[in-house]
Design an enzyme around this catalytic site. Structure first.
Site, PDB file in Angstrom:
ATOM      1  N   ARG A   1      40.843  27.606  41.897  1.00 55.81           N
ATOM      2  CA  ARG A   1      41.200  27.487  43.444  1.00 55.81           C
ATOM      3  C   ARG A   1      40.914  26.802  44.142  1.00 55.81           C
ATOM      4  O   ARG A   1      40.786  27.534  46.016  1.00 55.81           O
ATOM      5  CB  ARG A   1      42.129  28.928  43.764  1.00 55.81           C
ATOM      6  CG  ARG A   1      42.580  30.061  43.160  1.00 55.81           C
ATOM      7  CD  ARG A   1      43.953  29.882  44.220  1.00 55.81           C
ATOM      8  NE  ARG A   1      45.186  30.474  43.373  1.00 55.81           N
ATOM      9  CZ  ARG A   1      46.217  31.028  43.167  1.00 55.81           C
ATOM     10  NH1 ARG A   1      45.370  31.826  44.418  1.00 55.81           N
ATOM     11  NH2 ARG A   1      46.553  31.650  42.318  1.00 55.81           N
TER      12      ARG A   1
ATOM     13  N   ARG B   1      44.532  28.221  50.843  1.00 58.66           N
ATOM     14  CA  ARG B   1      44.973  28.356  52.010  1.00 58.66           C
ATOM     15  C   ARG B   1      43.250  28.574  53.069  1.00 58.66           C
ATOM     16  O   ARG B   1      43.192  28.783  54.049  1.00 58.66           O
ATOM     17  CB  ARG B   1      45.222  29.762  52.299  1.00 58.66           C
ATOM     18  CG  ARG B   1      47.112  30.070  52.139  1.00 58.66           C
ATOM     19  CD  ARG B   1      47.677  30.875  51.692  1.00 58.66           C
ATOM     20  NE  ARG B   1      47.032  31.344  50.260  1.00 58.66           N
ATOM     21  CZ  ARG B   1      46.841  32.684  49.686  1.00 58.66           C
ATOM     22  NH1 ARG B   1      48.279  33.324  50.296  1.00 58.66           N
ATOM     23  NH2 ARG B   1      47.087  32.797  48.562  1.00 58.66           N
TER      24      ARG B   1
ATOM     25  N   ARG C   1      50.891  22.644  54.007  1.00 57.15           N
ATOM     26  CA  ARG C   1      51.634  23.251  53.511  1.00 57.15           C
ATOM     27  C   ARG C   1      52.734  23.453  54.334  1.00 57.15           C
ATOM     28  O   ARG C   1      54.446  23.711  53.716  1.00 57.15           O
ATOM     29  CB  ARG C   1      51.441  24.802  52.905  1.00 57.15           C
ATOM     30  CG  ARG C   1      52.154  25.926  52.374  1.00 57.15           C
ATOM     31  CD  ARG C   1      51.397  26.865  51.906  1.00 57.15           C
ATOM     32  NE  ARG C   1      50.863  27.210  53.764  1.00 57.15           N
ATOM     33  CZ  ARG C   1      50.470  29.010  53.647  1.00 57.15           C
ATOM     34  NH1 ARG C   1      50.981  29.488  51.779  1.00 57.15           N
ATOM     35  NH2 ARG C   1      50.330  29.103  54.798  1.00 57.15           N
TER      36      ARG C   1
ATOM     37  N   ASP D   1      51.138  25.757  39.857  1.00 54.92           N
ATOM     38  CA  ASP D   1      51.322  26.852  39.336  1.00 54.92           C
ATOM     39  C   ASP D   1      51.709  27.417  38.380  1.00 54.92           C
ATOM     40  O   ASP D   1      52.042  26.668  38.048  1.00 54.92           O
ATOM     41  CB  ASP D   1      52.269  27.606  40.319  1.00 54.92           C
ATOM     42  CG  ASP D   1      51.657  28.757  40.458  1.00 54.92           C
ATOM     43  OD1 ASP D   1      50.713  29.701  41.792  1.00 54.92           O
ATOM     44  OD2 ASP D   1      52.579  29.925  39.840  1.00 54.92           O
TER      45      ASP D   1
ATOM     46  N   TYR E   1      54.845  38.262  34.043  1.00 54.38           N
ATOM     47  CA  TYR E   1      55.262  37.539  35.339  1.00 54.38           C
ATOM     48  C   TYR E   1      56.480  38.333  34.995  1.00 54.38           C
ATOM     49  O   TYR E   1      57.438  38.078  35.099  1.00 54.38           O
ATOM     50  CB  TYR E   1      55.007  36.595  35.648  1.00 54.38           C
ATOM     51  CG  TYR E   1      54.183  36.414  36.750  1.00 54.38           C
ATOM     52  CD1 TYR E   1      53.142  37.786  37.745  1.00 54.38           C
ATOM     53  CD2 TYR E   1      52.394  36.580  36.053  1.00 54.38           C
ATOM     54  CE1 TYR E   1      52.332  36.992  38.846  1.00 54.38           C
ATOM     55  CE2 TYR E   1      51.312  36.343  37.294  1.00 54.38           C
ATOM     56  CZ  TYR E   1      51.450  37.513  38.159  1.00 54.38           C
ATOM     57  OH  TYR E   1      49.667  36.853  38.774  1.00 54.38           O
TER      58      TYR E   1
HETATM   59  O1  CP3 Z   1      42.604  26.174  41.314  1.00 51.92           O
HETATM   60  C1  CP3 Z   1      43.241  25.754  41.765  1.00 51.92           C
HETATM   61  O2  CP3 Z   1      43.486  24.721  43.152  1.00 51.92           O
HETATM   62  C2  CP3 Z   1      44.900  24.889  41.290  1.00 51.92           C
HETATM   63  C3  CP3 Z   1      45.985  25.371  42.130  1.00 51.92           C
HETATM   64  C4  CP3 Z   1      46.676  26.603  41.616  1.00 51.92           C
HETATM   65  C5  CP3 Z   1      47.631  27.894  41.809  1.00 51.92           C
HETATM   66  N1  CP3 Z   1      47.662  28.602  41.426  1.00 51.92           N
HETATM   67  C6  CP3 Z   1      47.588  27.449  43.037  1.00 51.92           C
HETATM   68  C7  CP3 Z   1      48.796  28.778  44.190  1.00 51.92           C
HETATM   69  C8  CP3 Z   1      46.442  27.312  39.583  1.00 51.92           C
HETATM   70  C9  CP3 Z   1      45.627  26.940  38.804  1.00 51.92           C
HETATM   71  C10 CP3 Z   1      47.347  28.576  40.306  1.00 51.92           C
HETATM   72  C11 CP3 Z   1      47.670  29.444  38.596  1.00 51.92           C
HETATM   73  C12 CP3 Z   1      48.182  31.107  38.800  1.00 51.92           C
HETATM   74  N2  CP3 Z   1      49.000  31.131  39.258  1.00 51.92           N
HETATM   75  C13 CP3 Z   1      47.726  32.148  38.634  1.00 51.92           C
HETATM   76  C14 CP3 Z   1      45.958  31.652  37.211  1.00 51.92           C
HETATM   77  C15 CP3 Z   1      45.117  31.992  37.647  1.00 51.92           C
HETATM   78  C16 CP3 Z   1      44.509  32.980  38.829  1.00 51.92           C
HETATM   79  O3  CP3 Z   1      44.603  33.491  39.968  1.00 51.92           O
HETATM   80  O4  CP3 Z   1      44.538  34.319  37.833  1.00 51.92           O
HETATM   81  C17 CP3 Z   1      47.967  32.973  38.877  1.00 51.92           C
HETATM   82  C18 CP3 Z   1      48.086  34.257  37.904  1.00 51.92           C
HETATM   83  C19 CP3 Z   1      49.475  32.194  39.529  1.00 51.92           C
HETATM   84  C20 CP3 Z   1      50.177  33.327  40.139  1.00 51.92           C
HETATM   85  C21 CP3 Z   1      50.178  33.225  41.524  1.00 51.92           C
HETATM   86  N3  CP3 Z   1      50.389  32.131  41.708  1.00 51.92           N
HETATM   87  C22 CP3 Z   1      49.921  34.150  42.542  1.00 51.92           C
HETATM   88  C23 CP3 Z   1      49.843  35.386  42.072  1.00 51.92           C
HETATM   89  C24 CP3 Z   1      49.884  33.574  43.658  1.00 51.92           C
HETATM   90  C25 CP3 Z   1      50.033  34.407  45.115  1.00 51.92           C
HETATM   91  C26 CP3 Z   1      48.311  34.513  45.185  1.00 51.92           C
HETATM   92  C27 CP3 Z   1      47.695  34.972  46.515  1.00 51.92           C
HETATM   93  O5  CP3 Z   1      46.755  35.103  47.105  1.00 51.92           O
HETATM   94  O6  CP3 Z   1      49.214  35.086  47.386  1.00 51.92           O
HETATM   95  C28 CP3 Z   1      50.360  32.045  43.746  1.00 51.92           C
HETATM   96  C29 CP3 Z   1      50.530  31.691  44.497  1.00 51.92           C
HETATM   97  C30 CP3 Z   1      49.844  30.426  44.883  1.00 51.92           C
HETATM   98  N4  CP3 Z   1      49.209  29.310  43.720  1.00 51.92           N
HETATM   99  C31 CP3 Z   1      48.614  30.062  45.795  1.00 51.92           C
HETATM  100  C32 CP3 Z   1      48.016  28.229  46.004  1.00 51.92           C
HETATM  101  C33 CP3 Z   1      46.865  28.112  46.148  1.00 51.92           C
HETATM  102  C34 CP3 Z   1      48.876  30.683  47.145  1.00 51.92           C
HETATM  103  C35 CP3 Z   1      50.249  30.551  47.213  1.00 51.92           C
HETATM  104  C36 CP3 Z   1      50.189  29.684  49.190  1.00 51.92           C
HETATM  105  O7  CP3 Z   1      49.606  28.712  49.586  1.00 51.92           O
HETATM  106  O8  CP3 Z   1      50.639  30.229  50.105  1.00 51.92           O
END
Ligand code: CP3
Length: 358
Positions: A29, A33, A42, A79, A156
């Site tokens: 990540r 944000r 975004r 994602d 999911y």
């Molecule tokens: O690491 C990086 O910078 C690359 C981008 C990346 C994202 N999601 C961007 C994202 C990666 C590698 C993921 C993987 C991901 N997504 C996982 C596995 C890794 C982990 O964290 O365990 C999972 C379970 C997801 C599913 C997912 N997507 C969730 C649970 C959420 C909400 C998280 C939150 O904190 O709100 C997302 C959204 C998401 N994916 C965001 C980002 C930057 C936040 C969205 C936003 O900008 O509002």
């Protein structure tokens, strides 16, 4: 893919357990944000999904952390839930509630309808993002592509979003194990096709996120998660020798299974912070590189405390790895949070490079 030589190949060398001048570091990540420039891009895109589906803007946010910090790898901005979305589940983000699906998979009949999505169709935007980012990086650092693990995607898909106890997906596994295996099997086919397509589009390393493997009992982990990670590691075509595209298997709560993960044939294993890196080194016995594993909460501590913890993690690896720093990729044990201080990330990255200099 054209063979522009990499200016910084520490990350790939570490995954091959070759000598490097400093331990490479990137952060799960790292694009997100906590960076004001991410929030601005975004807002320009309109939403997280619109951002992920726009290759130019996805490229922009992938590069943002690299402009601030001397990170040793970039990770595709996307994602894990793009794959079930492309399988027809209808991904959306409810404000403040995380990801959700309009059409979750609940019954054996729902599962029977699932098919591997078209990588040049519904998922073309991901491959376009990989190509765009790879070109923009211009050989500065390697690009990591990624996927969710079959079990984590199934969580999911069945729950329809996040979950506290995973009651629906575990019940499906207990009540209809054959249907669960069918779901995991088609999802594994999709993951292999997805990772192969990212590799063909230019990804230079591949990571599988098994975020929820650790919620399973050992018996269920082996049956419903590990078995499919093994299939990915053995079936995913990734070249030979120094051209081989390394595969990293990351899992939260996977400390009990490090030996099994090291035996899958993957090049790297990602560990969370519940295991000492020295112990991870001893238990994986030089078979794989290990990636991790600083507790992300460390980033809320003071710069001095961050430096101390980075030094401890680096030394723990060295001490368990026969006195050598090789074979370690520094990372957090899980992803960053939106309220982390960007300056502290700079402190962490600098500490890794300074304290590991050979
Ligand atoms: O690491 C990086 O910078 C690359 C981008 C990346 C994202 N999601 C961007 C994202 C990666 C590698 C993921 C993987 C991901 N997504 C996982 C596995 C890794 C982990 O964290 O365990 C999972 C379970 C997801 C599913 C997912 N997507 C969730 C649970 C959420 C909400 C998280 C939150 O904190 O709100 C997302 C959204 C998401 N994916 C965001 C980002 C930057 C936040 C969205 C936003 O900008 O509002």
């Amino acid at each position: 893919m054209s063979a522009t030589p990499l200016k910084n190949d520490r990350f790939l060398r570490a995954l091959r357990r070759e000598p490097v001048d400093r331990t490479p570091v990137w952060l799960m990540r790292q694009a997100g944000r906590y960076l004001p420039e991410y929030r601005a891009t975004r807002a320009e895109a309109g939403s997280f999904l619109a951002l992920a589906k726009n290759p130019e803007l996805a490229c922009e946010v992938t590069l943002q952390p690299l402009r601030r910090y001397p990170l040793d790898a970039a990770i595709l901005f996307s994602d894990i839930l793009t794959v079930p979305d492309a399988m027809g589940l209808g991904l959306y983000f409810a404000e403040g509630e995380g990801p959700k699906f309009t059409n979750p998979v609940r019954t054996p009949a729902d599962i029977a309808h699932l098919a591997v999505p078209d990588m040049d169709g519904e998922l073309r935007y991901v491959m376009d993002a990989v190509r765009t980012i790879r070109a923009a990086l211009d050989g500065s650092v390697p690009l990591i592509g990624f996927s969710g693990s079959p079990w984590t995607l199934a969580c999911y898909m069945v729950e329809g979003g996040g979950s506290k106890d995973f009651a629906r997906v575990k019940s499906l596994a207990l009540n209809h194990p054959e249907a669960m295996h069918q779901l995991l099997s088609v999802t594994t086919d999709a993951v292999i096709a997805y990772l192969s397509a990212q590799r063909a589009a230019g990804a230079q390393a591949l990571q599988v996120f098994d975020t929820w493997g650790g919620v399973l009992s050992p018996r269920m982990y082996r049956e419903f998660s590990l078995r499919y990670l093994q299939r990915i590691a053995s079936e995913l075509e990734r070249g030979e020798g120094s051209d081989r595209t390394p595969l990293i298997l990351f899992g939260k709560g996977n400390a009990a299974y490090l030996e099994d993960l090291a035996a899958t044939g993957a090049e790297g294993v990602g560990a969370d912070w519940l295991v000492d890196l020295g112990e991870a080194a001893r238990r994986t016995g030089g078979k794989v590189a290990v990636q991790g594993n600083l507790d992300p909460v460390t980033l809320y501590a003071t710069p001095d405390a961050i430096r101390t913890e980075v030094g401890r993690a680096l030394d723990s690896w060295r001490d368990g790895n026969g006195g050598s720093r090789e074979g370690h990729v520094f990372n957090l044990g899980h992803g960053m949070s939106p309220d982390m201080d960007p300056d502290h990330v700079g402190v962490l990255v600098e500490a890794v490079h300074t304290l590991s200099a050979r």
